[in-house]
Design a protein around this motif. Structure first.
Motif, PDB file in Angstrom:
ATOM      1  N   ARG A 192       0.864  -0.910   0.136  1.00  0.00           N
ATOM      2  CA  ARG A 192       0.285   0.077  -0.042  1.00  0.00           C
ATOM      3  C   ARG A 192       0.442   1.236  -0.371  1.00  0.00           C
ATOM      4  NH1 ARG A 192      -3.479  -2.025   3.295  1.00  0.00           N
ATOM      5  NH2 ARG A 192      -2.778  -1.479   5.370  1.00  0.00           N
ATOM      6  N   HIS A 193       2.143   2.073   0.610  1.00  0.00           N
ATOM      7  CA  HIS A 193       3.226   2.141   0.688  1.00  0.00           C
ATOM      8  C   HIS A 193       4.183   1.890   0.011  1.00  0.00           C
ATOM      9  CE1 HIS A 193       0.284   3.871   3.579  1.00  0.00           C
ATOM     10  NE2 HIS A 193      -0.303   2.885   4.022  1.00  0.00           N
ATOM     11  N   ALA A 194       4.245   1.861  -1.251  1.00  0.00           N
ATOM     12  CA  ALA A 194       6.063   0.214  -1.463  1.00  0.00           C
ATOM     13  C   ALA A 194       7.204   2.435  -1.557  1.00  0.00           C
ATOM     14  CB  ALA A 194       5.069  -0.009  -2.883  1.00  0.00           C
ATOM     15  N   ASP A 195       6.123   3.053  -2.340  1.00  0.00           N
ATOM     16  CA  ASP A 195       6.863   3.768  -2.809  1.00  0.00           C
ATOM     17  C   ASP A 195       7.002   4.480  -1.424  1.00  0.00           C
ATOM     18  OD1 ASP A 195       4.343   5.262  -1.609  1.00  0.00           O
ATOM     19  OD2 ASP A 195       4.586   6.690  -3.128  1.00  0.00           O
ATOM     20  N   LEU A 196       7.115   4.750  -0.228  1.00  0.00           N
ATOM     21  CA  LEU A 196       7.913   5.018   0.730  1.00  0.00           C
ATOM     22  C   LEU A 196       8.779   3.577   1.209  1.00  0.00           C
ATOM     23  CD1 LEU A 196       4.676   6.081   3.264  1.00  0.00           C
ATOM     24  CD2 LEU A 196       6.450   7.937   1.853  1.00  0.00           C
ATOM     25  N   PHE A 197       8.876   2.684   1.380  1.00  0.00           N
ATOM     26  CA  PHE A 197       9.483   1.514   2.668  1.00  0.00           C
ATOM     27  C   PHE A 197      10.756   1.838   1.074  1.00  0.00           C
ATOM     28  CE2 PHE A 197       5.225   0.998   4.267  1.00  0.00           C
ATOM     29  CZ  PHE A 197       5.916   0.792   5.549  1.00  0.00           C
ATOM     30  N   VAL A 198      10.202   1.442  -0.698  1.00  0.00           N
ATOM     31  CA  VAL A 198      11.184   1.801  -1.840  1.00  0.00           C
ATOM     32  C   VAL A 198      11.999   2.349  -1.230  1.00  0.00           C
ATOM     33  CG1 VAL A 198      11.538   1.742  -3.446  1.00  0.00           C
ATOM     34  CG2 VAL A 198      10.478  -0.168  -2.671  1.00  0.00           C
ATOM     35  N   SER A 199      11.588   3.508  -1.521  1.00  0.00           N
ATOM     36  CA  SER A 199      13.111   4.513  -1.095  1.00  0.00           C
ATOM     37  C   SER A 199      13.517   5.102   0.311  1.00  0.00           C
ATOM     38  CB  SER A 199      11.768   5.955  -1.473  1.00  0.00           C
ATOM     39  OG  SER A 199      11.347   5.598  -2.998  1.00  0.00           O
ATOM     40  N   ALA A 200      13.543   4.449   1.556  1.00  0.00           N
ATOM     41  CA  ALA A 200      13.344   4.713   2.663  1.00  0.00           C
ATOM     42  C   ALA A 200      14.953   4.466   2.549  1.00  0.00           C
ATOM     43  CB  ALA A 200      12.222   4.908   3.405  1.00  0.00           C
ATOM     44  N   GLN A 201      15.911   4.861   3.163  1.00  0.00           N
ATOM     45  CA  GLN A 201      16.670   4.038   3.993  1.00  0.00           C
ATOM     46  C   GLN A 201      17.722   4.656   5.147  1.00  0.00           C
ATOM     47  OE1 GLN A 201      18.458   2.175   1.054  1.00  0.00           O
ATOM     48  NE2 GLN A 201      17.347   3.358  -0.386  1.00  0.00           N
ATOM     49  N   VAL A 202      18.051   3.033   6.014  1.00  0.00           N
ATOM     50  CA  VAL A 202      18.704   3.452   6.942  1.00  0.00           C
ATOM     51  C   VAL A 202      19.949   4.889   6.654  1.00  0.00           C
ATOM     52  CG1 VAL A 202      20.306   2.253   8.583  1.00  0.00           C
ATOM     53  CG2 VAL A 202      18.213   1.674   7.944  1.00  0.00           C
ATOM     54  N   PRO A 203      19.931   5.607   7.300  1.00  0.00           N
ATOM     55  CA  PRO A 203      21.245   6.534   7.119  1.00  0.00           C
ATOM     56  C   PRO A 203      22.202   6.118   8.015  1.00  0.00           C
ATOM     57  CG  PRO A 203      19.525   7.553   8.994  1.00  0.00           C
ATOM     58  CD  PRO A 203      18.965   6.080   8.367  1.00  0.00           C
ATOM     59  N   ARG A 228      17.046   1.134 -11.427  1.00  0.00           N
ATOM     60  CA  ARG A 228      16.936   0.480 -12.447  1.00  0.00           C
ATOM     61  C   ARG A 228      15.686  -0.193 -12.317  1.00  0.00           C
ATOM     62  NH1 ARG A 228      19.566   4.525 -15.502  1.00  0.00           N
ATOM     63  NH2 ARG A 228      20.795   6.140 -13.804  1.00  0.00           N
ATOM     64  N   ALA A 229      15.554  -1.142 -12.375  1.00  0.00           N
ATOM     65  CA  ALA A 229      15.198  -3.156 -12.782  1.00  0.00           C
ATOM     66  C   ALA A 229      14.468  -2.632 -11.305  1.00  0.00           C
ATOM     67  CB  ALA A 229      16.079  -3.996 -12.819  1.00  0.00           C
ATOM     68  N   ALA A 230      12.795  -3.197 -11.922  1.00  0.00           N
ATOM     69  CA  ALA A 230      12.315  -3.702 -11.109  1.00  0.00           C
ATOM     70  C   ALA A 230      12.628  -4.942  -9.704  1.00  0.00           C
ATOM     71  CB  ALA A 230      10.607  -4.298 -11.596  1.00  0.00           C
ATOM     72  N   GLY A 231      12.105  -4.288  -8.297  1.00  0.00           N
ATOM     73  CA  GLY A 231      12.748  -5.173  -7.596  1.00  0.00           C
ATOM     74  C   GLY A 231      13.792  -5.243  -6.952  1.00  0.00           C
ATOM     75  N   VAL A 232      14.414  -4.426  -7.321  1.00  0.00           N
ATOM     76  CA  VAL A 232      16.259  -3.732  -7.058  1.00  0.00           C
ATOM     77  C   VAL A 232      16.111  -2.537  -6.100  1.00  0.00           C
ATOM     78  CG1 VAL A 232      18.498  -3.121  -7.514  1.00  0.00           C
ATOM     79  CG2 VAL A 232      17.023  -4.851  -8.584  1.00  0.00           C
ATOM     80  N   ALA A 233      15.820  -1.843  -5.159  1.00  0.00           N
ATOM     81  CA  ALA A 233      15.754  -0.812  -4.928  1.00  0.00           C
ATOM     82  C   ALA A 233      16.803   0.250  -4.872  1.00  0.00           C
ATOM     83  CB  ALA A 233      14.886  -0.285  -2.906  1.00  0.00           C
ATOM     84  N   PRO A 234      16.454   1.407  -4.340  1.00  0.00           N
ATOM     85  CA  PRO A 234      18.115   2.291  -4.543  1.00  0.00           C
ATOM     86  C   PRO A 234      18.633   1.765  -3.471  1.00  0.00           C
ATOM     87  CG  PRO A 234      15.385   4.040  -5.368  1.00  0.00           C
ATOM     88  CD  PRO A 234      15.766   1.915  -4.870  1.00  0.00           C
ATOM     89  N   GLY A 235      20.017   2.368  -3.895  1.00  0.00           N
ATOM     90  CA  GLY A 235      20.546   1.733  -3.147  1.00  0.00           C
ATOM     91  C   GLY A 235      20.945   3.271  -1.812  1.00  0.00           C
ATOM     92  N   PRO A 236      21.206   2.647  -0.385  1.00  0.00           N
ATOM     93  CA  PRO A 236      21.583   4.301  -0.295  1.00  0.00           C
ATOM     94  C   PRO A 236      23.448   4.309  -0.418  1.00  0.00           C
ATOM     95  CG  PRO A 236      22.110   1.781   1.234  1.00  0.00           C
ATOM     96  CD  PRO A 236      21.719   1.435  -0.097  1.00  0.00           C
ATOM     97  N   ARG A 237      23.477   5.845  -0.139  1.00  0.00           N
ATOM     98  CA  ARG A 237      24.943   6.184   0.064  1.00  0.00           C
ATOM     99  C   ARG A 237      25.926   5.928   0.372  1.00  0.00           C
ATOM    100  NH1 ARG A 237      26.534  11.948   2.917  1.00  0.00           N
ATOM    101  NH2 ARG A 237      28.056  12.417   1.634  1.00  0.00           N
TER     102      ARG A 237
END
Length: 769
Positions: free
Chosen positions: A414-425, A497-506
């Motif tokens: 339901r909140h996939a955009d939030l959980f995919v984008s959020a990172q542990v600082p 860039r591919a479905a199922g591979v979320a952005p990585g952290p810094r």
């Protein structure tokens, strides 16, 4: 044509499933009603709320005769999953190898250090150093990739489940630990590795104290010598590199056919919890993460015999260490296997509940995991795990566990955009995982990972209890700032860039840490010592333990203890050392000092009394005998602390509160931030975690996770550091419907109060109001 990837973000939450009651790595033959059984099972999986199925194919059933492929079970899962709107992750099992390989290549069996050739009994298969086996494996992997790559529902490959030299076999008749592989193909590969490392045979002879006339005369070590163990150090390093290179080979092989879909792999246990001699070779997480798009781990909090992992502190160390290995490269991590049900191993059993499933799913997400794969949908149907680890009943019908897993999946979807984008600082505090020291541990004829891993766990626990988030560092990062690049690594996909591979952290940066802890560092390389000196000179604080730098790169004492140039960093050296049994407390009287936010007093440590001789350092702690036990050396703009005992192991064993405050006090004195803190409750009763994100639709936001780890209701006050210039924030519960606003205090923090029922978990989104 390559599969078009969906625009909607995806955090895959899957369950392992292949065909009816099949257990991995096997494929159960199904009768005429097979289609109906699989359709029913996948329908239940979809209705539970999961968005992905993780299926598998083993080489033995997938290629029953050379060049004849049987993909019937795989095709069926792909087709039915597409009909139901499920994505598919595919596990490739090469280690369940066809028996015709042994007929075609009689010299392909694994060979132990004693010369015993191992017949495969469903596993461990055959040695990939054999050119015939390797070529046959390549043909099979590429045939599978051609079969699945254009399927609309296909998501990713997992190329190697829990990499070891040999897999899933127990050689009780061999001397333990059983070492592999000593076949003539593996020997040749070891000699090539040595030649690349040393260049000239004379350099090898000097390092090993041998008299080889040529590379062809070099034999891999089979035992540990009293005189020198440099050869055995090299053997363990070779095995680590071999695992990495074999995974890279699998990735290159599949990507030659399918460069579009992600390739993944996962460890049996995170590297910080094990040592290289265990389980016929253990991977280095920081190495293998470089050769796949997504690296991860298995995660079994109630696997029978591993009761310690029910502790949220231990679970946190599992997750933070895996995250740190991938974050060192700016890449995400998954859980390749996540326990889905009761732990059954032989005659032993351990129940799992719906509350367990919620905690085991939300915990990894709060620590940054970008994919979860429950093991498994149905319980195991065969073998010594029979009836264990499934989300459902043995007949495939739903349970409270499967419904709990689905509840989590629905919130995440339901909140996939939030959980995919959020990172542990990145944290302000790091713990060094020193696999060089673990290699030396094996050379000292120590096989158990208990002391190395629990030394790290003790430090991690003290920081956890004081709400200080932690990263883990590899020695290579101290030496050069990042893990040493793996030669011939495959070209990987850019995260996101591919479905199922979320952005990585810094990517993690060493110079941003305020404090670095070095528990259990009995071997330190010279390049690592130089990097550590630069870190301290630039203003960092390092805290090390007894016998740090005892041996150098080749397993020698280098002029002093600590060696490799560390004596100058710490301004002290070993005068003498006395070992103690781990259960016996080593007491140290510590004086107040600005370097540590500790009131002073007596602490309990373990294993060693190492009397220190100050060489410019000041003494802030003494053993009961009066000998110097803790020194502080100011160097440049930073400082180096040496504790003449194993205080991390001591805190793990004795749980002395004063020792916990002492360990955490270095971070607090250095100004380490606590981005989220629970006030007025013990450190492990309520766990609070924070992630930071920003999306085009939501703008900047925080995700705050609250875990009540107790069965009793609690009412914690949680203080959150807000990174924005705003007077108020909006708080919305993603696991419920509650919404409200809160004022930002003068120090930039927000205090939230939320009553939690026993074992309740709450996930909140915080945004500028």
């Amino acid at each position: 044509m390559a599969t078009q990837q969906p625009e909607r973000p995806l955090l895959p939450i899957a369950a392992w499933y292949a065909a009816g009651p099949s257990r991995a790595t096997m494929i159960e033959p199904l009768g005429s009603d097979g289609e109906a059984i699989v359709r029913r099972d996948l329908t239940h999986l979809k209705e539970s709320g999961l968005n992905t199925v993780r299926t598998w194919i083993d080489w033995a059933s997938g290629e029953p005769e050379p060049g004849r492929y049987d993909f019937e079970a795989l095709d069926r899962v792909l087709r039915l999953a597409q009909e139901l709107g499920l994505r598919v992750i595919l596990q490739l099992y090469l280690d369940s190898a066809p028996d015709w390989l042994a007929e075609a290549y009689p010299d392909s069996r694994y060979v132990s250090q004693g010369g015993q050739a191992i017949d495969s009994q469903g596993s461990p298969g055959y040695c990939y150093d054999h050119p015939g086996v390797r070529q046959a494996a390549e043909r099979f992997m590429q045939a599978v990739a051609r079969r699945v790559k254009d399927h609309p529902g296909f998501l990713a490959y997992d190329l190697w489940s829990e990499p070891h030299i040999v897999q899933w076999a127990y050689f009780d008749y061999l001397p333990q630990p059983a070492l592999f592989c000593y076949c003539h193909h593996s020997k040749r590969r070891f000699r090539q590795w040595l030649e690349a490392r040393y260049g000239e045979i004379d350099r090898l002879n000097r390092a090993w104290y041998r008299r080889f006339s040529s590379w062809e005369s070099v034999e891999p070590p089979r035992f540990i010598s009293l005189m020198t163990y440099t050869d055995f150090i090299d053997w363990q390093r070779f095995i680590i590199d071999k695992i990495t290179q074999d995974l890279a080979w699998r990735a290159r092989t599949v990507k030659a056919v399918d460069p579009v879909h992600p390739v993944t792999s996962h460890s049996a246990v995170p590297a910080v919890m094990t040592v290289p001699l265990l389980e016929q070779g253990e991977p280095d997480d920081w190495q293998v993460a470089q050769v796949v798009d997504v690296w991860g781990t298995s995660f079994y909090p109630k696997h029978v015999g591993a009761r310690e992992t029910a502790d949220p502190v231990v679970r946190g160390a599992y997750l933070d260490s895996t995250r740190s290995a991938t974050a060192s490269l700016g890449r995400p991590f998954w859980l390749g296997e996540l326990q889905g049900g009761h732990g059954y191993v032989g005659t032993f059993a351990e129940p799992a509940s719906a509350a367990d499933i919620r905690a085991w799913a939300w915990g990894p997400i709060a620590h940054g995991a970008k994919g979860l794969c429950f093991y498994a949908w149905r319980p195991m149907s065969r073998g010594y795990e029979s009836a264990g680890f499934g989300l459902t009943h043995p007949d495939g019908s739903p349970t409270d566990r499967s419904r709990a897993a689905g509840e989590v999946a629905r919130v995440v979807d339901r909140h996939a955009d939030l959980f995919v984008s959020a990172q542990v600082p990145q944290s302000d505090v790091a713990i060094v995982w020193n696999n060089d020291a673990n290699i030396l541990w094996g050379c000292l004829r120590e096989k158990s990972p208990y002391v190395p891993s629990r030394s790290l766990l003790g430090v991690y626990r003290a920081l956890f209890e004081h709400h200080l988030p932690v990263d883990f560092l590899h020695p290579d990062q101290l030496a050069t700032g990042r893990p040493t690049p793996v030669p011939d690594a495959p070209k990987l996909l850019a995260p996101g860039r591919a479905a199922g591979v979320a952005p990585g952290p810094r990517p993690l940066e060493v110079d941003r840490y305020k404090v670095i802890y070095m528990p259990f560092s009995i071997m330190v390389r010279r390049d690592v010592a130089r990097g550590l000196a630069a870190y301290v000179q630039a203003g960092g604080t390092v805290v090390a333990e007894a016998r740090t730098g005892w041996n150098d790169d080749e397993g020698k004492v280098d002029g002093s203890v600590p060696g490799s140039g560390l004596r100058e960093i710490f301004g002290a050296q070993e005068a003498w050392a006395r070992s103690r049994r781990d259960g016996d407390a080593v007491e140290i009287e510590v004086a107040p000092d600005p370097v540590v936010a500790f009131e002073g007093g007596r602490i309990k440590s373990a294993h060693y009394e190492q009397a220190l001789e100050p060489l410019g350092a000041r003494v802030i702690g003494r053993f009961a005998s009066g000998e110097p036990a803790v020194t502080v050396h100011d160097a440049g703009r930073g400082r180096a602390v040496l504790v003449g005992s194993w205080v991390g192991l001591g805190y793990h064993v004795h749980r002395d509160p004063a020792a916990g405050r002492f360990i955490a006090g270095f971070a607090l004195a250095a100004g380490a931030r606590r981005p989220v803190e629970v006030e007025g409750l013990p450190g492990t009763a309520v766990e609070a975690r924070l992630m930071v994100g920003e999306t085009r639709q939501e703008g900047p936001y925080l995700l705050v996770f609250l875990f009540n780890h107790t069965p009793e209701p609690v009412a914690p006050r949680v203080r959150i550091a807000v990174p924005w210039s705003t007077r108020r924030v909006a708080v919305a519960e993603l696991t419920g419907d509650a919404r409200h606003e809160a004022a930002v205090q003068a120090d930039g923090s927000v205090t939230l109060e939320r009553a939690l029922a026993g074992r309740e978990i709450v996930v909140m989104k915080v945004t500028p109001a």
